[in-house]
Design an enzyme around this catalytic site. Structure first.
Site, short mmCIF file in Angstrom:
data_model
loop_
_atom_site.label_atom_id
_atom_site.label_comp_id
_atom_site.label_asym_id
_atom_site.label_seq_id
_atom_site.Cartn_x
_atom_site.Cartn_y
_atom_site.Cartn_z
N SER A 134 37.50 34.79 34.16
CA SER A 134 38.64 34.03 33.71
C SER A 134 38.78 32.65 34.35
CB SER A 134 39.92 34.83 33.98
OG SER A 134 40.08 35.06 35.37
N SER A 155 35.68 37.23 37.88
CA SER A 155 36.20 35.96 37.36
C SER A 155 35.82 34.71 38.14
CB SER A 155 37.71 36.02 37.23
OG SER A 155 38.05 36.68 36.05
N LYS A 157 42.96 27.07 40.37
CA LYS A 157 43.17 27.87 39.17
C LYS A 157 44.67 28.11 38.96
CE LYS A 157 41.75 32.40 37.25
NZ LYS A 157 41.01 33.64 37.54
N1 GLN Z 1 36.57 40.00 32.82
C1 GLN Z 1 37.29 40.84 33.73
C2 GLN Z 1 38.60 41.25 33.12
O1 GLN Z 1 38.91 40.78 32.08
C3 GLN Z 1 37.48 40.18 35.05
C4 GLN Z 1 38.67 39.31 35.12
C5 GLN Z 1 38.93 38.80 36.51
O2 GLN Z 1 38.12 38.94 37.41
N2 GLN Z 1 40.12 38.24 36.69
O3 GLN Z 1 39.33 42.00 33.68
#
Ligand code: GLN
Length: 458
Positions: free
Chosen positions: A133, A157, A58
């Site tokens: 994400s 994410s 990532k």
């Molecule tokens: N959807 C969550 C957020 O926007 C989780 C994001 C993540 O785990 N990086 O914070």
């Protein structure tokens, strides 16, 4: 198949599936050279545990000498000066790193639509989001563009994109994998986590990545375990599963009926197999999302203050003066969602509102942790959906951040508490993959994976 042949195959597939936008960049020459070296090591009988595995990373995890953008225009043109400990461990274990994977800007989002480089697409239906994400990391596995991926999980994410793509994802215990070299979002929540095509993949990656690191003071010195062997063993006694009552009782607008059915079917099957299954109530559930979003936005606003146009990446052209340079760099470099979170984060940390929001959210986090500790005295693992439904249409939730946040209801708990959680496929709803989640005891990832194997198998 040799590692070189396999790497070539994946490079071809990535090119063929370029429209999925899973990879922001691939490293063909370097990957093939590394693959040839790995094949030599295999032949010499010196191969590490990831020999023969092709891995995508990532784009929030530093890889020395390679670009690192965190899905943001702000870091366009930035090259990582050092490698994350996780990347060093991958390479030391003889992995081939094939490229960096698309994600939401600074890992903020649940759909990959916040990437400055366009969303990754769900390979099951390209009009749908892959989740986020770590969307690119999950699609790369779904579309068979690599063997394993490294994602990051601050509030789901790794797990939610795994569920949306029919793949597997593990958020380890906070501190189990070093955060050194991970672009910071919410530092007291952030975890690097493995994604794979099986529970074995997750155990293998965790075995390579877990362990203390002098560069990350929050990394844990708790001993690691032979996760693969633990996964392969059968539990010595029937397991005690807890199932969230609020998930079972939720109306069809809050939980897709097929997700509920997946949960109740597993419940019955586990009972039939001799395990204990008990419904538990989590009265603090309504506070989970506000607490998570207040605290992560506060931490993000502080972490992202370093992007000032001076030290990293993007700088506005022709600023009038220093203040103008700061302002325009940040106005032009960050996307909408990141700006929203910086503004809200600064608001909850401002002198007049600090106690009302930030301090209170910290207190509620503690209450959630205590309630969770009590639950874990009664259960080996807690079974919930990963997300309320399958992947949604691109654009469907983009203009409604609250609706997007609500989709994280089941995943953020494990980040508030720090406990490990695993997402695994559980069939389909409307022809799209769905997943279930198990949350387990801190630093007991082996037992958690073993429990997931039990749930998968019934
Ligand atoms: N959807 C969550 C957020 O926007 C989780 C994001 C993540 O785990 N990086 O914070």
């Amino acid at each position: 198949m040799t590692t070189v042949e396999k790497t070539r195959l994946y490079l071809d597939r990535i090119a063929e599936k370029a429209a999925l936008n899973a990879f922001l960049e691939v490293y063909p020459d370097e990957a093939l050279a590394q693959a040839a070296e790995v094949d030599r090591r295999i032949a010499a009988g010196q191969a590490g545990p990831l020999a023969g595995k092709v891995v995508g990373v990532k784009d929030v995890i530093s890889h020395a000498g390679h670009k690192l953008t965190a899905g943001s225009k702000m870091l366009q043109g930035y090259t990582a000066p050092y490698s994350a400990t996780a990347v060093e461990r991958l390479l030391a274990a003889d992995a081939v790193i094939i490229g960096r994977q698309n994600c939401d800007e600074f890992a903020m989002g649940s759909s990959n639509e916040n990437s400055a480089y366009g969303p990754a697409l769900n390979a099951a239906d390209e009009s749908r989001v892959p989740g986020g994400s770590s969307g690119g990391s999950a699609v790369a596995l779904q579309a068979d563009l690599c063997d394993l991926s490294l994602g990051s999980d601050t509030g789901g994410s790794v797990r939610q994109p795994a569920a949306f793509t029919g793949t597997y994802g593990l958020k380890p215990t906070y501190g189990r994998i070093s955060r050194w070299g991970l672009v910071a979002y919410g530092s007291s929540f952030d975890c690097i986590g493995p994604l794979g095509k099986s529970l074995e993949d997750l155990a293998l990656l965790l075995e390579v990545l877990a362990g203390a690191d002098e560069h990350d003071s929050t990394s844990s010195s708790q001993p690691t375990a032979p996760y693969r062997a633990q996964l392969a063993a059968t539990p010595e006694r029937p397991l005690r599963f807890g199932i969230l009552r609020q998930a079972l009782d939720a109306g069809d607008d809050a939980l897709h009926p097929t997700v509920r059915t997946a949960l109740t079917q597993k419940m019955e099957a586990l009972k039939a197999a001799g395990h204990s299954v008990e419904v538990y109530d989590f009265p603090l559930l309504d506070y989970i999302l506000p607490t998570y979003y207040i605290l992560t936005m506060a931490e993000a606003s502080s972490n992202l203050s370093r992007y000032d146009g001076v030290r990293y990446g993007y700088r506005t052209p022709n600023p009038a003066n220093l203040e103008d340079m700061y302002k325009r760099t940040r106005a032009e470099g960050f996307g909408r969602e990141v700006k929203r979170r910086i503004l809200l984060g600064n608001f909850v940390l401002s002198a007049d509102y600090y106690d009302a929001y930030f301090t209170k959210a910290q207190r509620v986090r503690r209450l959630i942790q205590q309630a969770n500790d009590q639950l874990l005295q009664r259960f080996d693992a807690l079974l919930t959906p990963v997300a309320p439904g399958p992947a949604w249409q691109l654009g469907q939730k983009r203009t409604n951040p609250i609706e997007m946040f609500l989709a994280d209801i089941f995943t953020v708990q494990a980040n508030l508490t720090g406990q490990p959680a695993v997402a695994f496929p559980a069939g389909q709803a409307d022809g799209l993959p769905i997943g279930l989640q198990l949350m387990g005891h801190p630093f007991q990832e082996g037992a958690l994976l073993q429990a997931a194997r039990v749930v998968e198998g019934v």
